[in-house]
Every structure is written in C-alpha cells, then in structure tokens.
Motif scaffolding. Structure first.
Motif, PDB file in Angstrom:
ATOM      1  N   MET A 119      12.403 -29.809  13.349  1.00 59.68           N
ATOM      2  CA  MET A 119      12.192 -31.004  12.550  1.00 59.68           C
ATOM      3  C   MET A 119      11.322 -30.707  11.325  1.00 59.68           C
ATOM      4  O   MET A 119      11.605 -31.173  10.219  1.00 59.68           O
ATOM      5  CB  MET A 119      11.532 -32.088  13.415  1.00 59.68           C
ATOM      6  N   LEU A 120      10.273 -29.880  11.529  1.00 58.71           N
ATOM      7  CA  LEU A 120       9.408 -29.528  10.405  1.00 58.71           C
ATOM      8  C   LEU A 120      10.157 -28.690   9.366  1.00 58.71           C
ATOM      9  O   LEU A 120       9.882 -28.778   8.159  1.00 58.71           O
ATOM     10  CB  LEU A 120       8.185 -28.746  10.907  1.00 58.71           C
ATOM     11  N   ALA A 121      11.089 -27.887   9.828  1.00 52.65           N
ATOM     12  CA  ALA A 121      11.822 -27.018   8.910  1.00 52.65           C
ATOM     13  C   ALA A 121      12.919 -27.765   8.159  1.00 52.65           C
ATOM     14  O   ALA A 121      13.259 -27.408   7.019  1.00 52.65           O
ATOM     15  CB  ALA A 121      12.428 -25.843   9.681  1.00 52.65           C
ATOM     16  N   GLU A 122      13.477 -28.819   8.761  1.00 48.75           N
ATOM     17  CA  GLU A 122      14.665 -29.468   8.189  1.00 48.75           C
ATOM     18  C   GLU A 122      14.340 -30.763   7.455  1.00 48.75           C
ATOM     19  O   GLU A 122      15.002 -31.098   6.472  1.00 48.75           O
ATOM     20  CB  GLU A 122      15.676 -29.749   9.308  1.00 48.75           C
ATOM     21  N   MET A 123      13.359 -31.521   7.920  1.00 47.23           N
ATOM     22  CA  MET A 123      13.092 -32.836   7.350  1.00 47.23           C
ATOM     23  C   MET A 123      12.122 -32.746   6.169  1.00 47.23           C
ATOM     24  O   MET A 123      11.118 -32.039   6.254  1.00 47.23           O
ATOM     25  CB  MET A 123      12.503 -33.779   8.406  1.00 47.23           C
ATOM     26  N   PRO A 124      12.400 -33.465   5.098  1.00 45.15           N
ATOM     27  CA  PRO A 124      11.427 -33.526   3.993  1.00 45.15           C
ATOM     28  C   PRO A 124      10.227 -34.362   4.402  1.00 45.15           C
ATOM     29  O   PRO A 124      10.382 -35.469   4.928  1.00 45.15           O
ATOM     30  CB  PRO A 124      12.217 -34.204   2.867  1.00 45.15           C
ATOM     31  N   MET A 125       9.031 -33.849   4.212  1.00 45.40           N
ATOM     32  CA  MET A 125       7.819 -34.579   4.586  1.00 45.40           C
ATOM     33  C   MET A 125       6.653 -34.094   3.746  1.00 45.40           C
ATOM     34  O   MET A 125       6.693 -33.015   3.147  1.00 45.40           O
ATOM     35  CB  MET A 125       7.528 -34.421   6.080  1.00 45.40           C
ATOM     36  N   SER A 126       5.631 -34.912   3.711  1.00 44.57           N
ATOM     37  CA  SER A 126       4.443 -34.599   2.913  1.00 44.57           C
ATOM     38  C   SER A 126       3.606 -33.525   3.598  1.00 44.57           C
ATOM     39  O   SER A 126       3.833 -33.178   4.760  1.00 44.57           O
ATOM     40  CB  SER A 126       3.614 -35.862   2.712  1.00 44.57           C
ATOM     41  N   ALA A 127       2.604 -33.028   2.868  1.00 43.80           N
ATOM     42  CA  ALA A 127       1.708 -32.014   3.433  1.00 43.80           C
ATOM     43  C   ALA A 127       0.958 -32.567   4.639  1.00 43.80           C
ATOM     44  O   ALA A 127       0.746 -31.865   5.633  1.00 43.80           O
ATOM     45  CB  ALA A 127       0.733 -31.538   2.365  1.00 43.80           C
ATOM     46  N   ARG A 128       0.591 -33.846   4.568  1.00 41.39           N
ATOM     47  CA  ARG A 128      -0.110 -34.464   5.697  1.00 41.39           C
ATOM     48  C   ARG A 128       0.793 -34.538   6.924  1.00 41.39           C
ATOM     49  O   ARG A 128       0.350 -34.253   8.046  1.00 41.39           O
ATOM     50  CB  ARG A 128      -0.580 -35.860   5.303  1.00 41.39           C
ATOM     51  N   GLU A 129       2.041 -34.911   6.704  1.00 38.06           N
ATOM     52  CA  GLU A 129       2.984 -34.971   7.827  1.00 38.06           C
ATOM     53  C   GLU A 129       3.227 -33.586   8.414  1.00 38.06           C
ATOM     54  O   GLU A 129       3.366 -33.436   9.634  1.00 38.06           O
ATOM     55  CB  GLU A 129       4.292 -35.602   7.355  1.00 38.06           C
ATOM     56  N   GLN A 130       3.259 -32.576   7.555  1.00 41.31           N
ATOM     57  CA  GLN A 130       3.409 -31.201   8.036  1.00 41.31           C
ATOM     58  C   GLN A 130       2.224 -30.816   8.928  1.00 41.31           C
ATOM     59  O   GLN A 130       2.400 -30.222   9.988  1.00 41.31           O
ATOM     60  CB  GLN A 130       3.505 -30.239   6.852  1.00 41.31           C
ATOM     61  N   ARG A 131       1.013 -31.179   8.483  1.00 41.81           N
ATOM     62  CA  ARG A 131      -0.180 -30.853   9.270  1.00 41.81           C
ATOM     63  C   ARG A 131      -0.161 -31.552  10.623  1.00 41.81           C
ATOM     64  O   ARG A 131      -0.530 -30.974  11.642  1.00 41.81           O
ATOM     65  CB  ARG A 131      -1.447 -31.230   8.496  1.00 41.81           C
ATOM     66  N   GLU A 132       0.273 -32.808  10.629  1.00 43.26           N
ATOM     67  CA  GLU A 132       0.346 -33.551  11.885  1.00 43.26           C
ATOM     68  C   GLU A 132       1.354 -32.906  12.838  1.00 43.26           C
ATOM     69  O   GLU A 132       1.115 -32.802  14.050  1.00 43.26           O
ATOM     70  CB  GLU A 132       0.726 -34.999  11.621  1.00 43.26           C
ATOM     71  N   GLY A 133       2.478 -32.481  12.255  1.00 45.83           N
ATOM     72  CA  GLY A 133       3.494 -31.831  13.081  1.00 45.83           C
ATOM     73  C   GLY A 133       3.004 -30.515  13.658  1.00 45.83           C
ATOM     74  O   GLY A 133       3.212 -30.225  14.847  1.00 45.83           O
ATOM     75  N   LEU A 134       2.326 -29.712  12.843  1.00 44.82           N
ATOM     76  CA  LEU A 134       1.793 -28.438  13.317  1.00 44.82           C
ATOM     77  C   LEU A 134       0.698 -28.648  14.357  1.00 44.82           C
ATOM     78  O   LEU A 134       0.592 -27.889  15.329  1.00 44.82           O
ATOM     79  CB  LEU A 134       1.253 -27.637  12.132  1.00 44.82           C
ATOM     80  N   SER A 135      -0.105 -29.690  14.159  1.00 42.13           N
ATOM     81  CA  SER A 135      -1.148 -30.002  15.135  1.00 42.13           C
ATOM     82  C   SER A 135      -0.546 -30.374  16.479  1.00 42.13           C
ATOM     83  O   SER A 135      -1.040 -29.967  17.545  1.00 42.13           O
ATOM     84  CB  SER A 135      -2.022 -31.142  14.614  1.00 42.13           C
TER      85      SER A 135
END
Length: 204
Positions: A119-135
């Motif tokens: 999902m992190l690799a395919e979906m467009p998202m903000s830097a904050r959303e990326q951090r939440e996903g990685l967390s």
C-alpha cells in the motif's frame, strides 16, 4: 483526509487493540487455540495405540474403546492424556529447535506487513501518511518478534500447554493405578493362611 490515510489510521487503531473485554468475548477467543495444534483433540489412532499399550491388548477394536465400565473409561482418560502430552512435547521441542511451522498469529502479522508495504509503495500519500504507515509496519514487526522469539508469547504458551498436559497425565495415571487396585481380586492375607506355632508345639 485521503482514503489511504484513513485506511492507515484505521489499521493503526486496530493494531492497538487488546482484544475482547467482555466475559462473552473472552470466552469465545479462549476457544480459538482449540481448533488446531496442541490444544486440539488428540488423534484417535494415537489414543487407540496408547489404549492397546495400557490395556496390554494388541487386537483392541474400535468398539472396545467405548465400553461403559470404569476400567475402560480410566484407561481411555490415560490414553488421551498420554497422546496430548506427546503432542505438547513435540510442539515445544519443535519451537525451541526452530523447526515449528508458523502460527496463525504469525501468518496474519506477515500478511499485514506485506499488505501495508504494498500500500505504501502503490498509493499516493503525503510524507506524514508515509510515516504513519512505516510506524505501523514497525509495530507489526515487533509483535511478530514477540510471537516467535524464545521466551516470547508463543513460547510461553507452548510451555504452559506442556505443563498442563503433564499435570493431566499425572492425574490420569494416578486414577488408573487406583482403578487397577480396586479391580484386583482380593488376596488372602498371610496372617489368615499361616499361623505361628506355639513354643510347646515346636519339637526340641
């Protein structure tokens, strides 16, 4: 908020769940482990094999396992306890040797990690959303480690199952010994069959 951010937020909240809190919910979840593994009902053929050993009856048939008498019931309880202890021992030894198959919890965590990474690799998202996903992925990885490491959740659970199976086997064995004693034919005591002669009856 974008759809991907909502998805990540919802999954993050779900990952924090501590499970059911009501008595009914806890009772339901408590049955989950009984569907497979060391808490499942022992294999009937293994129980039958133990019954043949305990009763010393190599040609024991299926119908003999359910005879409604105290001796058979006691032997069946011991056979089931022996089979369950053998399974608990095998599962614990496999885990400690690193050869155990993954548990349902471990597989579910692995699937979620793979899903979030995709999902992190395919979906467009903000830097904050990326951090939440990685967390969230890191939290899932930590949970996976707790599930699989020595001394972790699964290891403690397997050791608990082993102790319970060993205690059950001990009780069943004691009951079986008591059953044998109760069903032994009465032996005449030595005092009734042999009398010590009087001194006057002993020849000089």
């Amino acid at each position: 908020m974008s759809r991907s951010a909502i998805t990540i937020r919802n999954r993050a909240n779900a990952a924090k769940s501590t499970g059911p809190r009501s008595a009914a919910g806890k009772a339901t979840v408590a049955q989950n482990a009984q569907r497979h593994g060391v808490t499942a009902q022992p294999d009937p053929e293994r129980v039958a094999s133990w019954m043949r050993i305990i009763l010393d009856t190599p040609d024991l048939g299926p119908g003999d396992l359910f005879a409604d008498d105290t001796r058979t019931r006691s032997a069946l309880a011991l056979a089931g306890a022996e089979a369950r202890l053998a399974e608990a021992t095998r599962a614990l030894e496999e885990f400690e040797a690193g050869t155990a198959p993954p548990s349902d919890v471990e597989e579910a965590l692995t699937d979620q990690i793979i899903e979030f990474r995709a999902m992190l690799a395919e979906m467009p998202m903000s830097a904050r959303e990326q951090r939440e996903g990685l967390s969230l992925i890191r939290r899932l990885q930590k949970a996976q480690i707790r599930e699989t490491r020595p001394g972790g959740r699964r290891h403690c659970l397997l050791k608990r199952y082993f102790r319970e199976a060993r205690a059950q086997r001990k009780r069943a064995f004691q009951d079986w010994l008591a059953c044998i004693r109760d069903h032994q034919p009465a032996q005449p005591s030595e005092s009734k069959t042999f009398k010590i002669p009087k001194q006057s009856q002993i020849s000089p």
